[in-house]
Design a protein around this motif. Structure first.
Motif, PDB file in Angstrom:
ATOM      1  N   GLU A  35       0.856  -1.179   0.000  1.00  0.00           N
ATOM      2  CA  GLU A  35       0.000   0.000   0.000  1.00  0.00           C
ATOM      3  C   GLU A  35       0.899   1.238   0.000  1.00  0.00           C
ATOM      4  OE1 GLU A  35      -3.484   2.126   2.677  1.00  0.00           O
ATOM      5  OE2 GLU A  35      -2.407   0.401   3.474  1.00  0.00           O
ATOM      6  N   VAL A  36       0.642   2.164  -0.910  1.00  0.00           N
ATOM      7  CA  VAL A  36       1.398   3.410  -0.981  1.00  0.00           C
ATOM      8  C   VAL A  36       0.520   4.513  -0.403  1.00  0.00           C
ATOM      9  CG1 VAL A  36       2.539   5.076  -2.493  1.00  0.00           C
ATOM     10  CG2 VAL A  36       2.679   2.632  -3.005  1.00  0.00           C
ATOM     11  N   VAL A  37       1.040   5.188   0.637  1.00  0.00           N
ATOM     12  CA  VAL A  37       0.280   6.208   1.349  1.00  0.00           C
ATOM     13  C   VAL A  37       1.011   7.539   1.244  1.00  0.00           C
ATOM     14  CG1 VAL A  37      -0.649   6.901   3.596  1.00  0.00           C
ATOM     15  CG2 VAL A  37      -0.545   4.474   2.984  1.00  0.00           C
ATOM     16  N   ARG A  38       0.307   8.562   0.794  1.00  0.00           N
ATOM     17  CA  ARG A  38       0.875   9.914   0.749  1.00  0.00           C
ATOM     18  C   ARG A  38       0.602  10.587   2.087  1.00  0.00           C
ATOM     19  NH1 ARG A  38       2.584  12.332  -3.433  1.00  0.00           N
ATOM     20  NH2 ARG A  38       2.586  11.258  -5.405  1.00  0.00           N
ATOM     21  N   LYS A  39       1.657  11.168   2.672  1.00  0.00           N
ATOM     22  CA  LYS A  39       1.485  11.867   3.944  1.00  0.00           C
ATOM     23  C   LYS A  39       2.638  12.823   4.176  1.00  0.00           C
ATOM     24  CE  LYS A  39       2.316   9.526   7.737  1.00  0.00           C
ATOM     25  NZ  LYS A  39       2.255   8.570   8.822  1.00  0.00           N
ATOM     26  N   ASP A  40       2.488  13.683   5.160  1.00  0.00           N
ATOM     27  CA  ASP A  40       3.556  14.601   5.529  1.00  0.00           C
ATOM     28  C   ASP A  40       4.594  13.807   6.309  1.00  0.00           C
ATOM     29  OD1 ASP A  40       5.112  16.806   6.057  1.00  0.00           O
ATOM     30  OD2 ASP A  40       3.859  17.521   7.707  1.00  0.00           O
ATOM     31  N   LEU A  41       5.802  13.743   5.783  1.00  0.00           N
ATOM     32  CA  LEU A  41       6.858  12.953   6.418  1.00  0.00           C
ATOM     33  C   LEU A  41       7.890  13.810   7.136  1.00  0.00           C
ATOM     34  CD1 LEU A  41       7.473  10.267   3.656  1.00  0.00           C
ATOM     35  CD2 LEU A  41       6.141  10.061   5.748  1.00  0.00           C
ATOM     36  N   GLY A  42       7.695  15.075   7.135  1.00  0.00           N
ATOM     37  CA  GLY A  42       8.657  15.934   7.809  1.00  0.00           C
ATOM     38  C   GLY A  42       9.724  16.435   6.851  1.00  0.00           C
ATOM     39  N   PRO A  43      10.589  17.307   7.347  1.00  0.00           N
ATOM     40  CA  PRO A  43      11.607  17.907   6.487  1.00  0.00           C
ATOM     41  C   PRO A  43      12.628  16.877   5.995  1.00  0.00           C
ATOM     42  CG  PRO A  43      11.950  18.535   8.785  1.00  0.00           C
ATOM     43  CD  PRO A  43      10.662  17.780   8.725  1.00  0.00           C
ATOM     44  N   ASN A  44      12.973  16.983   4.734  1.00  0.00           N
ATOM     45  CA  ASN A  44      14.019  16.173   4.096  1.00  0.00           C
ATOM     46  C   ASN A  44      13.725  14.677   4.048  1.00  0.00           C
ATOM     47  OD1 ASN A  44      15.584  18.552   3.719  1.00  0.00           O
ATOM     48  ND2 ASN A  44      16.282  18.374   5.828  1.00  0.00           N
ATOM     49  N   ILE A  45      12.478  14.277   4.252  1.00  0.00           N
ATOM     50  CA  ILE A  45      12.112  12.862   4.139  1.00  0.00           C
ATOM     51  C   ILE A  45      11.161  12.721   2.960  1.00  0.00           C
ATOM     52  CG2 ILE A  45      11.063  10.868   5.244  1.00  0.00           C
ATOM     53  CD1 ILE A  45      11.784  12.162   7.938  1.00  0.00           C
ATOM     54  N   LEU A  46      11.575  11.960   1.950  1.00  0.00           N
ATOM     55  CA  LEU A  46      10.763  11.795   0.748  1.00  0.00           C
ATOM     56  C   LEU A  46       9.945  10.506   0.769  1.00  0.00           C
ATOM     57  CD1 LEU A  46      13.364  12.947  -1.923  1.00  0.00           C
ATOM     58  CD2 LEU A  46      11.523  14.270  -0.859  1.00  0.00           C
ATOM     59  N   GLY A  47      10.446   9.476   1.449  1.00  0.00           N
ATOM     60  CA  GLY A  47       9.731   8.219   1.489  1.00  0.00           C
ATOM     61  C   GLY A  47      10.184   7.353   2.634  1.00  0.00           C
ATOM     62  N   GLU A  48       9.336   6.372   3.001  1.00  0.00           N
ATOM     63  CA  GLU A  48       9.647   5.422   4.055  1.00  0.00           C
ATOM     64  C   GLU A  48       9.063   4.073   3.677  1.00  0.00           C
ATOM     65  OE1 GLU A  48       7.966   6.678   7.760  1.00  0.00           O
ATOM     66  OE2 GLU A  48       9.343   8.351   7.989  1.00  0.00           O
ATOM     67  N   ALA A  49       9.861   3.024   3.817  1.00  0.00           N
ATOM     68  CA  ALA A  49       9.361   1.657   3.672  1.00  0.00           C
ATOM     69  C   ALA A  49       9.170   1.119   5.087  1.00  0.00           C
ATOM     70  CB  ALA A  49      10.361   0.805   2.904  1.00  0.00           C
ATOM     71  N   ASN A  50       8.014   0.543   5.348  1.00  0.00           N
ATOM     72  CA  ASN A  50       7.686   0.073   6.691  1.00  0.00           C
ATOM     73  C   ASN A  50       7.695  -1.446   6.776  1.00  0.00           C
ATOM     74  OD1 ASN A  50       7.010   2.767   7.811  1.00  0.00           O
ATOM     75  ND2 ASN A  50       5.480   2.693   6.196  1.00  0.00           N
ATOM     76  N   MET A  51       7.910  -1.952   7.985  1.00  0.00           N
ATOM     77  CA  MET A  51       7.992  -3.393   8.204  1.00  0.00           C
ATOM     78  C   MET A  51       6.690  -4.112   7.827  1.00  0.00           C
ATOM     79  SD  MET A  51      11.034  -4.243   9.259  1.00  0.00           S
ATOM     80  CE  MET A  51      10.722  -5.852   9.926  1.00  0.00           C
ATOM     81  N   ASP A  52       5.551  -3.414   7.855  1.00  0.00           N
ATOM     82  CA  ASP A  52       4.276  -4.050   7.505  1.00  0.00           C
ATOM     83  C   ASP A  52       4.025  -4.077   5.998  1.00  0.00           C
ATOM     84  OD1 ASP A  52       3.645  -1.422   6.898  1.00  0.00           O
ATOM     85  OD2 ASP A  52       1.974  -1.270   8.298  1.00  0.00           O
ATOM     86  N   GLY A  53       4.996  -3.600   5.208  1.00  0.00           N
ATOM     87  CA  GLY A  53       4.873  -3.627   3.751  1.00  0.00           C
ATOM     88  C   GLY A  53       4.341  -2.344   3.139  1.00  0.00           C
ATOM     89  N   THR A  54       3.851  -1.416   3.964  1.00  0.00           N
ATOM     90  CA  THR A  54       3.362  -0.153   3.417  1.00  0.00           C
ATOM     91  C   THR A  54       4.550   0.740   3.056  1.00  0.00           C
ATOM     92  OG1 THR A  54       3.201   0.857   5.613  1.00  0.00           O
ATOM     93  CG2 THR A  54       1.194  -0.158   4.710  1.00  0.00           C
ATOM     94  N   ILE A  55       4.299   1.620   2.113  1.00  0.00           N
ATOM     95  CA  ILE A  55       5.305   2.602   1.719  1.00  0.00           C
ATOM     96  C   ILE A  55       4.668   3.981   1.868  1.00  0.00           C
ATOM     97  CG2 ILE A  55       6.628   3.549  -0.209  1.00  0.00           C
ATOM     98  CD1 ILE A  55       6.939   0.689  -1.240  1.00  0.00           C
ATOM     99  N   PHE A  56       5.328   4.843   2.630  1.00  0.00           N
ATOM    100  CA  PHE A  56       4.881   6.224   2.763  1.00  0.00           C
ATOM    101  C   PHE A  56       5.673   7.054   1.772  1.00  0.00           C
ATOM    102  CE2 PHE A  56       4.033   5.549   7.574  1.00  0.00           C
ATOM    103  CZ  PHE A  56       2.860   4.877   7.286  1.00  0.00           C
ATOM    104  N   ILE A  57       4.983   7.974   1.117  1.00  0.00           N
ATOM    105  CA  ILE A  57       5.639   8.900   0.193  1.00  0.00           C
ATOM    106  C   ILE A  57       5.194  10.314   0.565  1.00  0.00           C
ATOM    107  CG2 ILE A  57       3.870   8.636  -1.592  1.00  0.00           C
ATOM    108  CD1 ILE A  57       6.164   8.923  -3.652  1.00  0.00           C
ATOM    109  N   SER A  58       6.129  11.237   0.525  1.00  0.00           N
ATOM    110  CA  SER A  58       5.841  12.610   0.922  1.00  0.00           C
ATOM    111  C   SER A  58       4.762  13.219   0.039  1.00  0.00           C
ATOM    112  CB  SER A  58       7.106  13.460   0.839  1.00  0.00           C
ATOM    113  OG  SER A  58       6.798  14.824   1.060  1.00  0.00           O
TER     114      SER A  58
END
Length: 136
Positions: A35-58
């Motif tokens: 699952e790709v989720v768009r959210k505010d990730l804070g300064p200088n963070i463009l993306g995060e891969a999580n242990m549950d398989g989700t991917i956050f994108i700024s």
């Protein structure tokens, strides 16, 4: 008893290259199994891969842009390493390729100890080098 294949449009390959790809006419990034989720990730963070398989994108990245593609590719490499058991993390450590890297919050910053030196998360770590450049 036989069956007949449908006439749906399929990708066409010629000489090892895909010449006709399927198009789903969507702006949403979709990666099967993630699952790709768009959210505010804070300064200088463009993306995060999580242990549950989700991917956050700024949510600061323009949908459909080349930057979005690069960030998703980078995070998919992390997600693949996690799925293969090569990369994992907890609040206390990052585990990569059989090595445990301690992790602490020092002066309000997420720090990871590599080669005896505390470095702020997002730095030049072995798992980041692999995600940026492939196996090196």
């Amino acid at each position: 008893m036989g069956f007949k294949l449908g006439r749906a449009k399929q990708p066409v390959a010629s000489g090892g290259f895909v010449t006709n790809k399927l198009s789903f006419k969507t702006e949403d990034p979709f990666i099967p199994g993630h699952e790709v989720v768009r959210k505010d990730l804070g300064p200088n963070i463009l993306g995060e891969a999580n242990m549950d398989g989700t991917i956050f994108i700024s949510n600061k990245i323009k949908p459909g842009s080349s930057e979005e593609s690069q960030v998703l590719l980078h995070e998919m490499r992390h997600a693949t390493d996690m799925r293969l058991g090569k990369l994992a993390y907890s609040d206390d450590a990052v585990y990569y390729d059989g090595v445990t890297y301690p992790r602490e919050n020092i002066n309000g910053k997420d720090m990871i100890k590599v080669d005896g030196k505390w470095t702020e998360a997002g730095g030049d770590f072995p798992w980041e080098k692999t995600a940026n450049y492939g196996d090196i």
